[in-house]
Scaffold this active site. Sequence first.
Site, PDB file in Angstrom:
ATOM      1  N   GLY A 142       0.811  -1.208   0.000  1.00 22.11           N
ATOM      2  CA  GLY A 142       0.000   0.000   0.000  1.00 22.11           C
ATOM      3  C   GLY A 142       0.847   1.261   0.000  1.00 22.11           C
ATOM      4  N   THR A 143       0.189   2.376  -0.049  1.00 24.27           N
ATOM      5  CA  THR A 143       0.834   3.672  -0.239  1.00 24.27           C
ATOM      6  C   THR A 143       1.873   3.997   0.829  1.00 24.27           C
ATOM      7  OG1 THR A 143      -1.180   4.467  -1.285  1.00 24.27           O
ATOM      8  CG2 THR A 143       0.390   6.136  -0.568  1.00 24.27           C
TER       9      THR A 143
END
Length: 73
Positions: A11-12
Amino acid sequence: MGRVLILHTGGTIGCQASRDGHKPSSGFAELLRRRLQDSGEPGLPEFDVIELGQLIDSANLSPDHWLKSPGCW
C-alpha cells in the site's frame, strides 16, 4: 497497557518512488520499528511489526488475494 501488532502488507504508506511510479518496497517495517522506538514518545505501547514477504500495491489488490493465506503472497 496491551501490545500492538502492526502488519505491513504494502500500500501507499510503504511505497517508494521508482522509474515506473511508486511501488511497494521491503524495509518499511524495520524503518517504522526504529522510528517508533527512537521517538521517545511516553506511553507508547509495546509493539511488533510484521512485513509480508510479497508486498502488493493496494491498487492491484483483487478478490484473488482475499482467498490466499498471507503466507502465499
